[in-house]
Design an enzyme around this catalytic site. Sequence first.
Site, short mmCIF file in Angstrom:
data_model
loop_
_atom_site.label_atom_id
_atom_site.label_comp_id
_atom_site.label_asym_id
_atom_site.label_seq_id
_atom_site.Cartn_x
_atom_site.Cartn_y
_atom_site.Cartn_z
N CYS A 1 -0.68 1.02 7.27
CA CYS A 1 -1.14 1.34 5.91
C CYS A 1 -2.47 2.08 5.95
CB CYS A 1 -1.24 0.06 5.08
SG CYS A 1 0.39 -0.61 4.71
N GLU B 1 0.84 -1.21 0.00
CA GLU B 1 0.00 0.00 0.00
C GLU B 1 0.88 1.26 0.00
OE1 GLU B 1 -0.19 -2.68 1.96
OE2 GLU B 1 -2.20 -2.96 2.79
ZN LIG Z 1 0.52 -2.47 5.95
#
Ligand SMILES: [Zn+2]
Length: 200
Positions: free
Chosen positions: A127, A100
């Site tokens: 993330c 990500e």
């Molecule tokens: Zn992550």
Amino acid sequence: MDQTENNTSHLNGTHSEGLMKKRQDYLEWPEYFMAVAFLSAQRSKDPNSQVGACIVNQENKIVGIGYNGMPNGCDDDLLPWSRSADNKLDTKYPYVCHAELNAIMNKNSADVKGCTMYVALFPCNECAKLIIQAGIKDVIYLSDKYHDSPEMTASRRLLNLAGVAYKQFEPKQSRIVIDFSSINHSGMNRVNCLEGLQSP
Ligand SMILES: [Zn+2]
């Protein structure tokens, strides 16, 4: 299979090229974007976990792709890939960049505000922070295998508070095969080319 029959019957008709029906088994957008995420994951050097992410804007254009790996310029032969060790510094966790993060940092647009992220695994809390701060509004994930971990629990809490929607992806097919040789003999392409091939 009936696709080929359809096309063949059209070909047998009169000057059928313009009447030929479009292909029905093409990849739909969500399948395509998730497949791009999974293909990107194949670039990962992580022996245990290969995760890919694909960011898409509101025009269905891909604006960022990433997979998990060590930071740029950090030799991935000199950093550990293990999941457990007596010393945490000998595991991958303090070093590895998640898919990500890489997808967001790799963006080829000015920003990713209002975009959708397709990602193989439900994003961890770190993330989730990046997703929120980047202005991504939707997350489509495939697996939620760490659902009960503190990281994922914190992630859901953050995403919920920030109003980022997340939804599990339900693929229409369990596998998508990429066959390089198909360009030379796929049914559809062959049928498409039949008329052109008859003259030489
Ligand atoms: Zn992550």
